[in-house]
Design a protein around this motif. Structure first.
Motif, PDB file in Angstrom:
ATOM      1  N   UNK A 239      80.415  41.486 172.117  1.00 44.44           N
ATOM      2  CA  UNK A 239      79.495  40.569 172.784  1.00 44.44           C
ATOM      3  C   UNK A 239      80.296  39.413 173.357  1.00 44.44           C
ATOM      4  N   UNK A 240      79.756  38.788 174.397  1.00 42.33           N
ATOM      5  CA  UNK A 240      80.385  37.615 174.996  1.00 42.33           C
ATOM      6  C   UNK A 240      79.345  36.508 175.139  1.00 42.33           C
ATOM      7  N   UNK A 241      79.819  35.275 175.105  1.00 41.19           N
ATOM      8  CA  UNK A 241      78.965  34.099 175.269  1.00 41.19           C
ATOM      9  C   UNK A 241      79.501  33.321 176.456  1.00 41.19           C
ATOM     10  N   UNK A 242      78.691  33.204 177.496  1.00 42.67           N
ATOM     11  CA  UNK A 242      79.113  32.591 178.750  1.00 42.67           C
ATOM     12  C   UNK A 242      78.851  31.087 178.708  1.00 42.67           C
ATOM     13  N   UNK A 243      79.924  30.288 178.727  1.00 33.78           N
ATOM     14  CA  UNK A 243      79.768  28.841 178.611  1.00 33.78           C
ATOM     15  C   UNK A 243      79.202  28.221 179.893  1.00 33.78           C
ATOM     16  N   UNK A 244      79.204  28.987 180.998  1.00 33.94           N
ATOM     17  CA  UNK A 244      78.578  28.477 182.215  1.00 33.94           C
ATOM     18  C   UNK A 244      77.066  28.641 182.179  1.00 33.94           C
ATOM     19  N   UNK A 245      76.591  29.537 181.323  1.00 32.99           N
ATOM     20  CA  UNK A 245      75.152  29.742 181.168  1.00 32.99           C
ATOM     21  C   UNK A 245      74.597  29.011 179.948  1.00 32.99           C
ATOM     22  N   UNK A 246      75.345  29.019 178.863  1.00 30.60           N
ATOM     23  CA  UNK A 246      74.948  28.304 177.646  1.00 30.60           C
ATOM     24  C   UNK A 246      75.822  27.065 177.585  1.00 30.60           C
ATOM     25  N   UNK A 247      75.300  25.957 178.049  1.00 28.07           N
ATOM     26  CA  UNK A 247      76.154  24.828 178.411  1.00 28.07           C
ATOM     27  C   UNK A 247      76.384  23.810 177.305  1.00 28.07           C
ATOM     28  N   UNK A 248      75.584  23.790 176.279  1.00 22.65           N
ATOM     29  CA  UNK A 248      75.792  22.793 175.231  1.00 22.65           C
ATOM     30  C   UNK A 248      76.507  23.415 174.038  1.00 22.65           C
ATOM     31  N   UNK A 249      77.367  22.650 173.371  1.00 21.12           N
ATOM     32  CA  UNK A 249      78.035  23.180 172.177  1.00 21.12           C
ATOM     33  C   UNK A 249      77.053  23.659 171.116  1.00 21.12           C
ATOM     34  N   UNK A 250      75.985  22.912 170.937  1.00 18.96           N
ATOM     35  CA  UNK A 250      74.997  23.280 169.919  1.00 18.96           C
ATOM     36  C   UNK A 250      74.378  24.636 170.217  1.00 18.96           C
ATOM     37  N   UNK A 251      74.079  24.888 171.493  1.00 18.13           N
ATOM     38  CA  UNK A 251      73.473  26.163 171.871  1.00 18.13           C
ATOM     39  C   UNK A 251      74.470  27.301 171.724  1.00 18.13           C
ATOM     40  N   UNK A 252      75.744  27.036 172.045  1.00 17.21           N
ATOM     41  CA  UNK A 252      76.751  28.084 171.897  1.00 17.21           C
ATOM     42  C   UNK A 252      76.992  28.422 170.422  1.00 17.21           C
ATOM     43  N   UNK A 253      77.034  27.402 169.594  1.00 23.74           N
ATOM     44  CA  UNK A 253      77.190  27.631 168.151  1.00 23.74           C
ATOM     45  C   UNK A 253      76.032  28.471 167.629  1.00 23.74           C
ATOM     46  N   UNK A 254      74.816  28.122 168.044  1.00 15.62           N
ATOM     47  CA  UNK A 254      73.635  28.865 167.598  1.00 15.62           C
ATOM     48  C   UNK A 254      73.695  30.310 168.083  1.00 15.62           C
ATOM     49  N   UNK A 255      74.162  30.519 169.314  1.00 16.30           N
ATOM     50  CA  UNK A 255      74.235  31.879 169.860  1.00 16.30           C
ATOM     51  C   UNK A 255      75.265  32.714 169.106  1.00 16.30           C
ATOM     52  N   UNK A 256      76.423  32.141 168.822  1.00 18.16           N
ATOM     53  CA  UNK A 256      77.444  32.878 168.068  1.00 18.16           C
ATOM     54  C   UNK A 256      76.919  33.228 166.685  1.00 18.16           C
ATOM     55  N   UNK A 257      76.289  32.279 166.017  1.00 16.19           N
ATOM     56  CA  UNK A 257      75.765  32.550 164.682  1.00 16.19           C
ATOM     57  C   UNK A 257      74.648  33.598 164.722  1.00 16.19           C
ATOM     58  N   UNK A 258      73.892  33.614 165.808  1.00 15.32           N
ATOM     59  CA  UNK A 258      72.862  34.643 165.964  1.00 15.32           C
ATOM     60  C   UNK A 258      73.502  36.030 166.068  1.00 15.32           C
ATOM     61  N   UNK A 259      74.626  36.106 166.788  1.00 16.64           N
ATOM     62  CA  UNK A 259      75.297  37.392 166.973  1.00 16.64           C
ATOM     63  C   UNK A 259      75.943  37.866 165.676  1.00 16.64           C
ATOM     64  N   UNK A 260      76.674  36.971 165.017  1.00 13.35           N
ATOM     65  CA  UNK A 260      77.488  37.392 163.861  1.00 13.35           C
ATOM     66  C   UNK A 260      76.733  37.314 162.542  1.00 13.35           C
ATOM     67  N   UNK A 261      75.586  36.680 162.539  1.00 14.35           N
ATOM     68  CA  UNK A 261      74.861  36.445 161.288  1.00 14.35           C
ATOM     69  C   UNK A 261      74.870  34.960 160.993  1.00 14.35           C
ATOM     70  N   UNK A 262      73.835  34.480 160.387  1.00 11.10           N
ATOM     71  CA  UNK A 262      73.589  33.046 160.277  1.00 11.10           C
ATOM     72  C   UNK A 262      74.657  32.228 159.590  1.00 11.10           C
ATOM     73  N   UNK A 263      75.478  32.854 158.740  1.00 12.75           N
ATOM     74  CA  UNK A 263      76.474  32.075 158.023  1.00 12.75           C
ATOM     75  C   UNK A 263      77.733  31.820 158.846  1.00 12.75           C
TER      76      UNK A 263
END
Length: 383
Positions: A239-263
Motif C-alpha cells: 500500500x502507498x500513502x500519497x502526501x499530496x492527497x493526505x496533507x496533514x501529518x495527523x491524517x497520514x499517521x491515522x491512515x498508516x495505522x489503519x493499514x497496518x493495524x491500530x497499534x
C-alpha cells in the motif's frame, strides 16, 4: 582520443559546465574507468541547493553512483579491495566514501569506518583543480590512483552485470546497511511490518531491501503517484500513502495505522530527507518499535519535536550513514541475484552527457519527475 570531458559546477545553484582535460597516462597503481552510467543522488541535489554542512572544493565534479569499465591500468593495479582480480575490461563501481584505514575509527571501530576522520570522497571532496581532474561520475572517465590516494577502493562487478545496475549498487547498499543496523539492535526481524517514508530512489530501493530481508508487510509514504508511488507498489509495497492527497501529518499517521493495524508498525525508516519526517514517523510506530533515520545526509534544517514521545513509546531510534566496504557485496549480490525479480531499470530515466542533459537530469530529479535520473556518457556500454 586525446581529450576527456568532465562536468563541473562552480557552486550551489550554478549551471553545469563541461570542461575538457588531457587524456591521462595512468600510474603504476592507477586506472582509468570509462563511465557507463552515473546516478543523480539526493545528496547531489542537496549540495546544489547549498545544504552540505562542510566546505566543498568548488568547482568540482559531482556524481558517486557509478558503474564503469576499466580501459587502462598500471602494472600494480591488479585487484579490488576484496582481492578480486582486475584487468582492462573489468566492470567496477567506486564506493564514494573510502575510509583511510589508519585513523581512530578505522582502527578501533572498523564496523563504523564510515565515520573515518580522513576519508577519500569521489564526487565531493576532490576539486577539479586537483590533477588529473577526473574525480566524479558526471564525466566520461574517472581516474583512480592507489598511490596518490591510498584510501581509494574499487569493487569488481560481475562480468555480465549491467552497468546501469552497477550504478544502483551504492544507494541499495546504504539501504541494506540501515536494515542490518536495525537487526543488530533487535529492532527488525522476519515478518515485521515496515513503513518507508519517502518514495524517491532511496525509498524505492528500501522497499525492495525490506522485502528481500524478510519484511512481512511494506507500506510506502510519499509522492507523487506518477512515477514514484506507482513504482513503489511494483517493487513490493502493499500500500502507498500519497502526501499530496493526505496533507496533514495527523491524517497520514491515522491512515498508516489503519493499514497496518491500530497499534502501528514495527519499523519506520525515513528515506525522504525532509526534517518533518521524524516526528511524524515515530507516531506511525507501535510502542517498542524502531525508527531508522537514513535520509538526512545533508543539513536540511532542525525539527520541532518532543523527546518525551521517544521515551514514553519506548522506541529504538537509529541513524545510518552510508556503508562500509564489508557491506558492499550485499548490495551488488542482491542486484545481481534479483535482476529479473524487480523492475530495477524502470527506476532510471536516462540523460545524455551534455550540459543540457546534466541540467535537465538535475532539474527533473528536483521536481520529482523521475525516480533516479541517470547520466549515460557512453550509451553503447549500457544498452
Amino acid at each position: 582520443m586525446d581529450q576527456i570531458r568532465v562536468c563541473t559546477h562552480a557552486g550551489p545553484g550554478s549551471e553545469p559546465v563541461i570542461k575538457t582535460v588531457p587524456w591521462q597516462k595512468v600510474g603504476r597503481k592507477a586506472a582509468l574507468i570509462k563511465v557507463g552510467a552515473c546516478g543523480v543522488c539526493g545528496t547531489d541535489l542537496h549540495i546544489l541547493k547549498g545544504h552540505w554542512p562542510k566546505p566543498l572544493p568548488w568547482p568540482f565534479t559531482l556524481g558517486h553512483e557509478l558503474g564503469g569499465v576499466i580501459v587502462e591500468c598500471g602494472d600494480e593495479f591488479t585487484e579490488d579491495f576484496m582481492s578480486k582480480p582486475l584487468k582492462v575490461g573489468s566492470k567496477v563501481m567506486i564506493p564514494p566514501l573510502m575510509p583511510c584505514g589508519h585513523c581512530y575509527y578505522c582502527i578501533h571501530y572498523p564496523q563504523t569506518a564510515n565515520k573515518c576522520l580522513t576519508p577519500v570522497y569521489y564526487g565531493r571532496y576532490l576539486g577539479f583543480d586537483k590533477a588529473p581532474h577526473m574525480w566524479g561520475g558526471w564525466a566520461e572517465y574517472v581516474y583512480v590512483d592507489l598511490e596518490m590516494l591510498p584510501g581509494t577502493k574499487i569493487y569488481k562487478l560481475p562480468d555480465d552485470m549491467s552497468l546501469r545496475l552497477g550504478a544502483l549498487s551504492e544507494p541499495l547498499t546504504s539501504c541494506i546497511r540501515a536494515f542490518n543496523r536495525a537487526t543488530r539492535a533487535g529492532g527488525f526481524s522476519w515478518g515485521d511490518t515496515v513503513v518507508i517514508q519517502g518514495s524517491g530512489p532511496i525509498g524505492i530501493l528500501a522497499v525492495a531491501a525490506a522485502k528481500e530481508m524478510g519484511a512481512g508487510r511494506v507500506i510506502c509514504v510519499g509522492a507523487p503517484e506518477e512515477p514514484r508511488l506507482k513504482l513503489a507498489r511494483e517493487f513490493g509495497a502493499e500500500a502507498t500513502v500519497n502526501i499530496e492527497e493526505i496533507k496533514s501529518p495527523e491524517a497520514r499517521i491515522a491512515r498508516v495505522r489503519e493499514i497496518v493495524g491500530g497499534f502501528g508498525a514495527d519499523l519506520v525508516m525515513d528515506c525522504s530527507g525532509h526534517p518533518t519526517a521524524g516526528p511524524e514517523g515515530i507516531e506511525m510506530l507501535r510502542d517498542g518499535g524502531t525508527y531508522v533515520e537514513m535520509g538526512q545526509f545533508t543539513d536540511a534544517g532542525s525539527i520541532d519535536t518532543s523527546w518525551h514521545r521517544i521515551c514514553t513509546k519506548d522506541l529504538n531510534v537509529l541513524g545510518s550513514w552510508g556503508f562500509t566496504g564489508n557491506d558492499l557485496p550485499l548490495g551488488v549480490d542482491m542486484l545481481y541475484r534479483t535482476a529479473g525479480k524487480y523492475p530495477w531499470l524502470k527506476m532510471q530515466t536516462i540523460y545524455p552527457f551534455t550540459e543540457a542533459g546534466v541540467a535537465q537530469a538535475v532539474k527533473d530529479a528536483m521536481a520529482m519527475k523521475t525516480v533516479k535520473s541517470t547520466i549515460v556518457p557512453w550509451p553503447e556500454l549500457v544498452d
